[in-house]
Design a protein around this motif. Sequence first.
Motif, PDB file in Angstrom:
ATOM      1  N   LEU A  30       0.826  -1.218   0.000  1.00  0.00           N
ATOM      2  CA  LEU A  30       0.000   0.000   0.000  1.00  0.00           C
ATOM      3  C   LEU A  30       0.856   1.263   0.000  1.00  0.00           C
ATOM      4  CD1 LEU A  30      -2.912  -1.017   2.376  1.00  0.00           C
ATOM      5  CD2 LEU A  30      -2.942  -0.795  -0.109  1.00  0.00           C
ATOM      6  N   SER A  31       2.000   1.222   0.699  1.00  0.00           N
ATOM      7  CA  SER A  31       2.866   2.406   0.684  1.00  0.00           C
ATOM      8  C   SER A  31       3.522   2.580  -0.687  1.00  0.00           C
ATOM      9  CB  SER A  31       3.919   2.317   1.783  1.00  0.00           C
ATOM     10  OG  SER A  31       4.748   1.194   1.573  1.00  0.00           O
ATOM     11  N   ILE A  32       3.921   1.495  -1.332  1.00  0.00           N
ATOM     12  CA  ILE A  32       4.479   1.592  -2.687  1.00  0.00           C
ATOM     13  C   ILE A  32       3.431   2.140  -3.640  1.00  0.00           C
ATOM     14  CG2 ILE A  32       5.228   0.190  -4.655  1.00  0.00           C
ATOM     15  CD1 ILE A  32       6.755  -1.550  -2.634  1.00  0.00           C
ATOM     16  N   LYS A  33       2.204   1.669  -3.530  1.00  0.00           N
ATOM     17  CA  LYS A  33       1.129   2.166  -4.388  1.00  0.00           C
ATOM     18  C   LYS A  33       0.893   3.657  -4.156  1.00  0.00           C
ATOM     19  CE  LYS A  33      -3.760   1.627  -5.364  1.00  0.00           C
ATOM     20  NZ  LYS A  33      -4.165   2.967  -5.019  1.00  0.00           N
ATOM     21  N   ALA A  34       0.909   4.083  -2.920  1.00  0.00           N
ATOM     22  CA  ALA A  34       0.663   5.493  -2.612  1.00  0.00           C
ATOM     23  C   ALA A  34       1.797   6.391  -3.108  1.00  0.00           C
ATOM     24  CB  ALA A  34       0.478   5.665  -1.105  1.00  0.00           C
ATOM     25  N   ILE A  35       3.024   5.887  -3.087  1.00  0.00           N
ATOM     26  CA  ILE A  35       4.160   6.715  -3.486  1.00  0.00           C
ATOM     27  C   ILE A  35       4.296   6.795  -5.004  1.00  0.00           C
ATOM     28  CG2 ILE A  35       6.678   6.857  -3.454  1.00  0.00           C
ATOM     29  CD1 ILE A  35       6.548   5.674  -0.613  1.00  0.00           C
ATOM     30  N   TRP A  36       4.297   5.650  -5.684  1.00  0.00           N
ATOM     31  CA  TRP A  36       4.622   5.645  -7.108  1.00  0.00           C
ATOM     32  C   TRP A  36       3.421   5.624  -8.041  1.00  0.00           C
ATOM     33  CZ3 TRP A  36       8.258   2.561  -4.200  1.00  0.00           C
ATOM     34  CH2 TRP A  36       9.536   3.125  -4.186  1.00  0.00           C
ATOM     35  N   PHE A  37       2.295   5.148  -7.598  1.00  0.00           N
ATOM     36  CA  PHE A  37       1.153   5.001  -8.495  1.00  0.00           C
ATOM     37  C   PHE A  37      -0.038   5.826  -8.020  1.00  0.00           C
ATOM     38  CE2 PHE A  37       3.551   0.996  -8.587  1.00  0.00           C
ATOM     39  CZ  PHE A  37       3.922   1.000  -9.911  1.00  0.00           C
ATOM     40  N   ASN A  38       0.205   7.032  -7.560  1.00  0.00           N
ATOM     41  CA  ASN A  38      -0.880   7.839  -7.014  1.00  0.00           C
ATOM     42  C   ASN A  38      -1.766   8.454  -8.087  1.00  0.00           C
ATOM     43  OD1 ASN A  38       1.047   9.563  -7.895  1.00  0.00           O
ATOM     44  ND2 ASN A  38       1.201  10.754  -6.015  1.00  0.00           N
ATOM     45  N   GLU A  39      -1.251   8.718  -9.277  1.00  0.00           N
ATOM     46  CA  GLU A  39      -2.078   9.269 -10.346  1.00  0.00           C
ATOM     47  C   GLU A  39      -1.518   8.825 -11.690  1.00  0.00           C
ATOM     48  OE1 GLU A  39      -0.297  13.676 -10.988  1.00  0.00           O
ATOM     49  OE2 GLU A  39      -1.598  13.366  -9.260  1.00  0.00           O
ATOM     50  N   PRO A  40      -2.369   8.693 -12.676  1.00  0.00           N
ATOM     51  CA  PRO A  40      -1.864   8.263 -13.989  1.00  0.00           C
ATOM     52  C   PRO A  40      -1.077   9.386 -14.657  1.00  0.00           C
ATOM     53  CG  PRO A  40      -4.196   8.755 -14.116  1.00  0.00           C
ATOM     54  CD  PRO A  40      -3.814   8.845 -12.660  1.00  0.00           C
ATOM     55  N   THR A  41      -0.099   9.008 -15.433  1.00  0.00           N
ATOM     56  CA  THR A  41       0.684   9.982 -16.178  1.00  0.00           C
ATOM     57  C   THR A  41       0.322   9.872 -17.649  1.00  0.00           C
ATOM     58  OG1 THR A  41       2.480   8.425 -16.424  1.00  0.00           O
ATOM     59  CG2 THR A  41       2.600   9.903 -14.552  1.00  0.00           C
ATOM     60  N   VAL A  42       0.056  11.009 -18.254  1.00  0.00           N
ATOM     61  CA  VAL A  42      -0.307  11.043 -19.666  1.00  0.00           C
ATOM     62  C   VAL A  42       0.804  11.769 -20.415  1.00  0.00           C
ATOM     63  CG1 VAL A  42      -2.014  11.822 -21.327  1.00  0.00           C
ATOM     64  CG2 VAL A  42      -2.742  11.100 -19.054  1.00  0.00           C
ATOM     65  N   PRO A  43       1.449  11.107 -21.366  1.00  0.00           N
ATOM     66  CA  PRO A  43       2.526  11.774 -22.097  1.00  0.00           C
ATOM     67  C   PRO A  43       1.963  12.804 -23.067  1.00  0.00           C
ATOM     68  CG  PRO A  43       2.153   9.599 -23.003  1.00  0.00           C
ATOM     69  CD  PRO A  43       1.270   9.726 -21.789  1.00  0.00           C
ATOM     70  N   GLU A  44       2.826  13.749 -23.464  1.00  0.00           N
ATOM     71  CA  GLU A  44       2.415  14.744 -24.447  1.00  0.00           C
ATOM     72  C   GLU A  44       2.170  14.045 -25.776  1.00  0.00           C
ATOM     73  OE1 GLU A  44       4.806  18.173 -24.959  1.00  0.00           O
ATOM     74  OE2 GLU A  44       5.155  18.391 -22.816  1.00  0.00           O
ATOM     75  N   ASP A  45       1.166  14.486 -26.489  1.00  0.00           N
ATOM     76  CA  ASP A  45       0.788  13.933 -27.783  1.00  0.00           C
ATOM     77  C   ASP A  45       0.609  12.420 -27.718  1.00  0.00           C
ATOM     78  OD1 ASP A  45       0.972  16.498 -28.818  1.00  0.00           O
ATOM     79  OD2 ASP A  45       3.073  16.230 -29.373  1.00  0.00           O
ATOM     80  N   GLY A  46       0.031  11.956 -26.650  1.00  0.00           N
ATOM     81  CA  GLY A  46      -0.151  10.524 -26.478  1.00  0.00           C
ATOM     82  C   GLY A  46      -1.082   9.931 -27.518  1.00  0.00           C
ATOM     83  N   GLN A  47      -2.133  10.653 -27.844  1.00  0.00           N
ATOM     84  CA  GLN A  47      -3.095  10.158 -28.837  1.00  0.00           C
ATOM     85  C   GLN A  47      -2.437   9.995 -30.206  1.00  0.00           C
ATOM     86  OE1 GLN A  47      -6.253   9.312 -28.158  1.00  0.00           O
ATOM     87  NE2 GLN A  47      -6.665   8.693 -30.244  1.00  0.00           N
ATOM     88  N   GLN A  48      -1.652  10.982 -30.614  1.00  0.00           N
ATOM     89  CA  GLN A  48      -0.998  10.907 -31.912  1.00  0.00           C
ATOM     90  C   GLN A  48       0.044   9.783 -31.943  1.00  0.00           C
ATOM     91  OE1 GLN A  48      -1.392  13.833 -30.292  1.00  0.00           O
ATOM     92  NE2 GLN A  48      -2.936  14.762 -31.595  1.00  0.00           N
ATOM     93  N   ARG A  49       0.760   9.582 -30.854  1.00  0.00           N
ATOM     94  CA  ARG A  49       1.757   8.512 -30.809  1.00  0.00           C
ATOM     95  C   ARG A  49       1.098   7.147 -30.904  1.00  0.00           C
ATOM     96  NH1 ARG A  49       5.267   9.588 -25.720  1.00  0.00           N
ATOM     97  NH2 ARG A  49       6.174   7.624 -26.378  1.00  0.00           N
TER      98      ARG A  49
END
Length: 70
Positions: A30-49
Amino acid sequence: MPEREPSSPWRIPLVREIAVILLIKLTLLLSIKAIWFNEPTVPEDGQQRVEHHLFGQPAPLSIHTEETPR
């Protein structure tokens, strides 16, 4: 007849050790989840890639690839 005390599973050392190990693992996960996976990351121009990766780009037509009559 003497009455027997109800035996608790917590009196068995193996049960206590397994419970402690499971609590430690749960806390770490649970601590690993809270530290590293707290929110999704969306790369720039993800849709186009993604579109480029899935569908690709059409190859540009080159003038040099056409055959010339002899």
